[in-house]
Motif scaffolding. Structure first.
Motif, PDB file in Angstrom:
ATOM      1  N   LEU A 178      53.468  24.865  11.292  1.00 14.74           N
ATOM      2  CA  LEU A 178      52.256  25.508  10.782  1.00 14.74           C
ATOM      3  C   LEU A 178      51.849  24.953   9.423  1.00 14.74           C
ATOM      4  O   LEU A 178      50.662  24.954   9.085  1.00 14.74           O
ATOM      5  CB  LEU A 178      52.476  27.025  10.706  1.00 14.74           C
ATOM      6  N   LEU A 179      52.809  24.474   8.647  1.00 10.16           N
ATOM      7  CA  LEU A 179      52.466  23.832   7.370  1.00 10.16           C
ATOM      8  C   LEU A 179      51.649  22.564   7.597  1.00 10.16           C
ATOM      9  O   LEU A 179      50.660  22.297   6.888  1.00 10.16           O
ATOM     10  CB  LEU A 179      53.734  23.501   6.586  1.00 10.16           C
ATOM     11  N   GLU A 180      52.020  21.783   8.579  1.00  8.03           N
ATOM     12  CA  GLU A 180      51.251  20.574   8.881  1.00  8.03           C
ATOM     13  C   GLU A 180      49.916  20.915   9.529  1.00  8.03           C
ATOM     14  O   GLU A 180      48.951  20.163   9.397  1.00  8.03           O
ATOM     15  CB  GLU A 180      52.080  19.650   9.760  1.00  8.03           C
ATOM     16  N   VAL A 181      49.864  22.029  10.241  1.00  6.67           N
ATOM     17  CA  VAL A 181      48.565  22.513  10.740  1.00  6.67           C
ATOM     18  C   VAL A 181      47.633  22.787   9.567  1.00  6.67           C
ATOM     19  O   VAL A 181      46.448  22.422   9.579  1.00  6.67           O
ATOM     20  CB  VAL A 181      48.758  23.768  11.612  1.00  6.67           C
ATOM     21  N   ALA A 182      48.164  23.422   8.528  1.00 12.99           N
ATOM     22  CA  ALA A 182      47.359  23.714   7.340  1.00 12.99           C
ATOM     23  C   ALA A 182      46.944  22.437   6.626  1.00 12.99           C
ATOM     24  O   ALA A 182      45.868  22.378   6.018  1.00 12.99           O
ATOM     25  CB  ALA A 182      48.140  24.616   6.393  1.00 12.99           C
ATOM     26  N   ALA A 183      47.788  21.400   6.680  1.00  7.39           N
ATOM     27  CA  ALA A 183      47.424  20.127   6.051  1.00  7.39           C
ATOM     28  C   ALA A 183      46.282  19.446   6.804  1.00  7.39           C
ATOM     29  O   ALA A 183      45.412  18.801   6.187  1.00  7.39           O
ATOM     30  CB  ALA A 183      48.641  19.207   5.988  1.00  7.39           C
ATOM     31  N   LEU A 184      46.242  19.572   8.117  1.00  3.71           N
ATOM     32  CA  LEU A 184      45.179  18.962   8.910  1.00  3.71           C
ATOM     33  C   LEU A 184      43.899  19.794   8.917  1.00  3.71           C
ATOM     34  O   LEU A 184      42.810  19.244   9.135  1.00  3.71           O
ATOM     35  CB  LEU A 184      45.659  18.757  10.344  1.00  3.71           C
ATOM     36  N   GLU A 185      44.009  21.076   8.717  1.00  2.00           N
ATOM     37  CA  GLU A 185      42.847  21.976   8.734  1.00  2.00           C
ATOM     38  C   GLU A 185      42.168  21.950   7.368  1.00  2.00           C
ATOM     39  O   GLU A 185      42.698  22.460   6.381  1.00  2.00           O
ATOM     40  CB  GLU A 185      43.296  23.388   9.099  1.00  2.00           C
ATOM     41  N   TRP A 186      40.977  21.360   7.297  1.00  2.00           N
ATOM     42  CA  TRP A 186      40.295  21.201   6.009  1.00  2.00           C
ATOM     43  C   TRP A 186      39.809  22.537   5.455  1.00  2.00           C
ATOM     44  O   TRP A 186      39.532  22.648   4.260  1.00  2.00           O
ATOM     45  CB  TRP A 186      39.113  20.250   6.158  1.00  2.00           C
ATOM     46  N   ARG A 187      39.726  23.567   6.275  1.00  2.00           N
ATOM     47  CA  ARG A 187      39.280  24.872   5.783  1.00  2.00           C
ATOM     48  C   ARG A 187      40.309  25.544   4.880  1.00  2.00           C
ATOM     49  O   ARG A 187      39.997  26.544   4.225  1.00  2.00           O
ATOM     50  CB  ARG A 187      38.950  25.791   6.967  1.00  2.00           C
ATOM     51  N   LEU A 188      41.532  25.010   4.849  1.00  2.00           N
ATOM     52  CA  LEU A 188      42.586  25.569   4.009  1.00  2.00           C
ATOM     53  C   LEU A 188      42.829  24.736   2.752  1.00  2.00           C
ATOM     54  O   LEU A 188      43.883  24.872   2.121  1.00  2.00           O
ATOM     55  CB  LEU A 188      43.890  25.677   4.814  1.00  2.00           C
ATOM     56  N   LEU A 189      41.870  23.905   2.371  1.00  2.00           N
ATOM     57  CA  LEU A 189      42.055  23.066   1.192  1.00  2.00           C
ATOM     58  C   LEU A 189      42.157  23.888  -0.086  1.00  2.00           C
ATOM     59  O   LEU A 189      42.895  23.529  -1.007  1.00  2.00           O
ATOM     60  CB  LEU A 189      40.895  22.066   1.069  1.00  2.00           C
ATOM     61  N   ALA A 190      41.425  24.974  -0.153  1.00  2.00           N
ATOM     62  CA  ALA A 190      41.411  25.783  -1.372  1.00  2.00           C
ATOM     63  C   ALA A 190      42.528  26.816  -1.401  1.00  2.00           C
ATOM     64  O   ALA A 190      42.585  27.607  -2.342  1.00  2.00           O
ATOM     65  CB  ALA A 190      40.067  26.489  -1.513  1.00  2.00           C
ATOM     66  N   THR A 191      43.416  26.806  -0.407  1.00  2.00           N
ATOM     67  CA  THR A 191      44.508  27.784  -0.359  1.00  2.00           C
ATOM     68  C   THR A 191      45.698  27.268  -1.151  1.00  2.00           C
ATOM     69  O   THR A 191      46.128  26.118  -0.951  1.00  2.00           O
ATOM     70  CB  THR A 191      44.929  28.040   1.098  1.00  2.00           C
ATOM     71  N   PRO A 192      46.278  28.051  -2.041  1.00  2.00           N
ATOM     72  CA  PRO A 192      47.460  27.606  -2.803  1.00  2.00           C
ATOM     73  C   PRO A 192      48.641  27.349  -1.878  1.00  2.00           C
ATOM     74  O   PRO A 192      48.773  27.972  -0.814  1.00  2.00           O
ATOM     75  CB  PRO A 192      47.731  28.780  -3.757  1.00  2.00           C
ATOM     76  N   PRO A 193      49.512  26.416  -2.234  1.00  2.00           N
ATOM     77  CA  PRO A 193      50.677  26.103  -1.380  1.00  2.00           C
ATOM     78  C   PRO A 193      51.594  27.304  -1.151  1.00  2.00           C
ATOM     79  O   PRO A 193      52.176  27.436  -0.057  1.00  2.00           O
ATOM     80  CB  PRO A 193      51.390  24.993  -2.155  1.00  2.00           C
ATOM     81  N   SER A 194      51.757  28.156  -2.159  1.00  2.00           N
ATOM     82  CA  SER A 194      52.620  29.323  -1.968  1.00  2.00           C
ATOM     83  C   SER A 194      52.083  30.261  -0.896  1.00  2.00           C
ATOM     84  O   SER A 194      52.845  30.812  -0.087  1.00  2.00           O
ATOM     85  CB  SER A 194      52.775  30.071  -3.292  1.00  2.00           C
ATOM     86  N   LEU A 195      50.775  30.426  -0.853  1.00  2.00           N
ATOM     87  CA  LEU A 195      50.169  31.284   0.169  1.00  2.00           C
ATOM     88  C   LEU A 195      50.269  30.648   1.545  1.00  2.00           C
ATOM     89  O   LEU A 195      50.490  31.349   2.547  1.00  2.00           O
ATOM     90  CB  LEU A 195      48.708  31.568  -0.197  1.00  2.00           C
ATOM     91  N   ILE A 196      50.122  29.334   1.625  1.00  2.00           N
ATOM     92  CA  ILE A 196      50.254  28.648   2.917  1.00  2.00           C
ATOM     93  C   ILE A 196      51.668  28.788   3.463  1.00  2.00           C
ATOM     94  O   ILE A 196      51.875  29.047   4.658  1.00  2.00           O
ATOM     95  CB  ILE A 196      49.864  27.167   2.765  1.00  2.00           C
ATOM     96  N   ALA A 197      52.664  28.645   2.597  1.00  2.00           N
ATOM     97  CA  ALA A 197      54.054  28.773   3.048  1.00  2.00           C
ATOM     98  C   ALA A 197      54.353  30.195   3.510  1.00  2.00           C
ATOM     99  O   ALA A 197      55.005  30.400   4.550  1.00  2.00           O
ATOM    100  CB  ALA A 197      54.997  28.359   1.925  1.00  2.00           C
ATOM    101  N   ALA A 198      53.896  31.184   2.766  1.00  2.00           N
ATOM    102  CA  ALA A 198      54.149  32.574   3.156  1.00  2.00           C
ATOM    103  C   ALA A 198      53.450  32.915   4.477  1.00  2.00           C
ATOM    104  O   ALA A 198      54.037  33.584   5.347  1.00  2.00           O
ATOM    105  CB  ALA A 198      53.678  33.511   2.045  1.00  2.00           C
ATOM    106  N   ALA A 199      52.200  32.454   4.652  1.00  2.00           N
ATOM    107  CA  ALA A 199      51.485  32.730   5.900  1.00  2.00           C
ATOM    108  C   ALA A 199      52.134  32.008   7.077  1.00  2.00           C
ATOM    109  O   ALA A 199      52.139  32.528   8.209  1.00  2.00           O
ATOM    110  CB  ALA A 199      50.023  32.314   5.756  1.00  2.00           C
ATOM    111  N   SER A 200      52.700  30.836   6.842  1.00  2.00           N
ATOM    112  CA  SER A 200      53.361  30.104   7.929  1.00  2.00           C
ATOM    113  C   SER A 200      54.598  30.843   8.414  1.00  2.00           C
ATOM    114  O   SER A 200      54.822  30.980   9.629  1.00  2.00           O
ATOM    115  CB  SER A 200      53.730  28.696   7.454  1.00  2.00           C
ATOM    116  N   ILE A 201      55.424  31.317   7.475  1.00  2.00           N
ATOM    117  CA  ILE A 201      56.623  32.060   7.875  1.00  2.00           C
ATOM    118  C   ILE A 201      56.236  33.380   8.547  1.00  2.00           C
ATOM    119  O   ILE A 201      56.845  33.799   9.540  1.00  2.00           O
ATOM    120  CB  ILE A 201      57.517  32.312   6.654  1.00  2.00           C
ATOM    121  N   TRP A 202      55.195  34.040   8.038  1.00  2.00           N
ATOM    122  CA  TRP A 202      54.781  35.317   8.632  1.00  2.00           C
ATOM    123  C   TRP A 202      54.301  35.126  10.059  1.00  2.00           C
ATOM    124  O   TRP A 202      54.681  35.869  10.967  1.00  2.00           O
ATOM    125  CB  TRP A 202      53.688  35.934   7.777  1.00  2.00           C
TER     126      TRP A 202
END
Length: 538
Positions: free
Chosen positions: A399-423
């Motif tokens: 899911l982290l790499e999904v967030a890297a490919l999804e341009w709509r998540l560019l403005a999301t902080p890395p800490s929030l991306i990691a927490a949402a991926s585990i959740w």
């Protein structure tokens, strides 16, 4: 004597014949007069008196008929009066109890109730038509005691609907009847259409009764968490004395290294789809060299930050990508691949001098600031609170790499991306509870993770666009998570739909709890790791 007998006999016969002729003539005259009689308002003169006297002279039979009609009329009048008394319109003394509708009154009938609406603006009257009226039951009272509208106040909407149906065209009546059939009361033998089976409906309802929505949300700043760093006091590599201050500094720094989420609007030759193609190719190069996950995420951050500051042509986009991967490998890897290796992957489209020149230009544009708080550091920190669940951590990497490919998540902080991926990984695996330890070490509550996880879920629901990324996580090394995660998603939603995770979350949690209860009953929850788990752990 003898001579007189025939004479009198002839005389009586003659008189009888004459009387019969007189009666026939009278009958013919009456019929002729009836045919020639003008209308009463025509102004014509009446027939002569001798004709009128003979034509209108009533016989005994006609008098008897007229008398019978008069008696029937009197009986009908008395019977009508008794009926009106029974209906409550007229009392026995002839005094009316309620106002009688005028001649323009129209009556409409529905289920034995007659509603009379007067065109003169009077209030409607209610009477009962049926056997009760014949037995003389009074249903209307005087206006001083009960207003007629009080009796029909409750069913007025149903009566109005019935009146509208009576005057409606046949097509509308058929539609109303179909609507009645559709809205009929559900019986216990009918199964709802939303749920596929009764067992599934029962399991979901039973899980919802356990309190999915009523559970309090774990507070990241609460005091219910456990100190997991105390176990690593003897390990100098874990730096448990400074770990809290380190992650606090990283959360402050991550806001300064975010790219412009709308930088593609300033690029003349590029589009978001071209960025996806470039990153999909870099994922393939990254997997070929077996580089660290931190290298890939730092490379993506450098590319986005550089494109936010400089306009790049389409011919130079691949050069920017391979140069940023070289820079990230020099920062994160112990032994980074050489420039010649990257040139070989780029099919020698550029020279070594061009790559080195581009490297200096990128560093100058970023002001030599490569202190990017990597998303993998946050993932490891949260995975510690999850007791290092291998499957959840592998799905989280995907899911982290999904967030890297999804341009709509560019403005999301890395800490929030990691927490949402585990959740989201835990939700897919059936572990839907966001514990106080997870909330504390991720610094995010569950409600703040849903929008970010929703974007990841919508990306998976779309058709596969990045083949290299999909094949990378379809192998045994990563437990084939890209395959079965997509199957899990497509079992619950249709491909290409936009999911609202906030609305579907209660049902997903209910299904997870029902499945977990079934596994606990079968004794399959605490089973040993399978072969794929052992292979990945080795």
């Amino acid at each position: 004597m003898s001579s007189n007998i025939p004479t009198r006999r002839i005389t009586r016969q003659t008189r009888a014949v004459a009387q019969k002729d007189n009666e026939n003539a009278t009958a013919r005259t009456t019929r002729t007069t009836a045919r020639l009689k003008p209308p009463s308002n025509s102004g014509a003169l009446p027939p002569p008196s001798h004709v009128l006297s003979r034509a209108t002279a009533p016989t005994l039979a006609s008098r008897a008929k007229v008398g019978a009609k008069d008696e029937n009329k009197v009986d009908a009048t008395a019977q009508g009066k008794r009926k009106r008394e029974a209906l409550g319109e007229v009392t026995k003394n002839g005094i009316k109890n309620v106002a009688v509708a005028s001649k323009e009154t129209k009556a409409q009938k529905f289920d034995g109730v007659v509603i009379k609406t007067s065109a003169t603006g009077r209030q409607p009257l209610r009477t009962v038509a049926g056997p009760t009226a014949r037995r003389g039951m009074k249903t209307a009272a005087a206006p001083s005691q009960i207003h007629p509208l009080d009796e029909i106040k409750k069913p007025v909407k149903e009566v109005a609907r019935a009146v509208a149906i009576e005057v409606a065209p046949p097509e509308m009546k058929m539609a109303v009847e179909e609507d009645r059939v559709f809205k009929k009361r559900r019986t216990s033998s009918e199964a709802p259409e939303e749920v596929k089976s009764f067992d599934e409906q029962h399991e979901v309802a039973q899980a919802l009764e356990l309190g999915v929505d009523s559970e309090p949300e774990a507070d990241p700043n609460g005091h219910d968490w456990d100190d997991l760093d105390a176990e690593d006091v003897d390990d100098p590599l874990m730096v448990s004395e400074y770990v809290s201050e380190i992650f606090l500094y990283m959360k402050q720094t991550e806001l300064t290294t975010l790219p412009n989420p709308d930088y593609m609007s300033s690029q003349k030759e590029l589009a978001w789809s071209m960025r996806g193609i470039l990153l999909d190719w870099l994922v393939q190069v990254h997997a070929r060299f077996r580089l660290l996950p931190e290298t890939l995420f730092l490379c993506v951050n450098i590319i986005d930050r550089f494109l936010s500051a400089r306009v790049v042509s389409l011919a130079r986009l691949q050069l920017v990508g391979i140069t940023c991967l070289l820079l990230a490998a020099k920062v994160e890897e112990i032994v980074a691949p050489s420039v010649s290796h990257f040139l070989h992957c780029a099919d020698s489209s550029y020279t070594e001098a061009e790559i080195l020149l581009a490297e200096r230009y990128v560093l100058k544009t970023l002001d030599w600031n490569l202190s990017y708080p990597n998303v993998m550091h946050y993932l490891r920190r949260i995975s510690k609170a999850d007791d290092y669940d291998l499957k959840a951590r592998t799905v989280g990497k995907y899911l982290l790499e999904v967030a890297a490919l999804e341009w709509r998540l560019l403005a999301t902080p890395p800490s929030l991306i990691a927490a949402a991926s585990i959740w989201l990984a835990r939700l897919i695996l059936g572990h839907d509870k966001w514990t106080p330890n997870l909330a504390h070490y991720s610094t995010y509550a569950e409600s703040s993770l849903i929008p970010t996880a929703n974007l990841m879920l919508n990306y998976i629901l779309k058709p596969v666009r990045h083949e290299s990324f999909y094949k990378k996580y379809a192998g045994k090394r990563f437990l084939k998570v890209s395959v079965w995660v997509r199957e899990w998603v497509l079992e619950r939603w249709e491909e290409g739909t936009q999911v609202s995770l906030a609305q579907d979350l209660p049902k997903l949690k209910a299904l997870n709890r029902a499945e977990r209860a079934r596994l606990e009953a079968a004794g399959l929850v605490n089973r040993d790791l399978d072969d794929e788990d052992l292979l990945a752990r080795s």
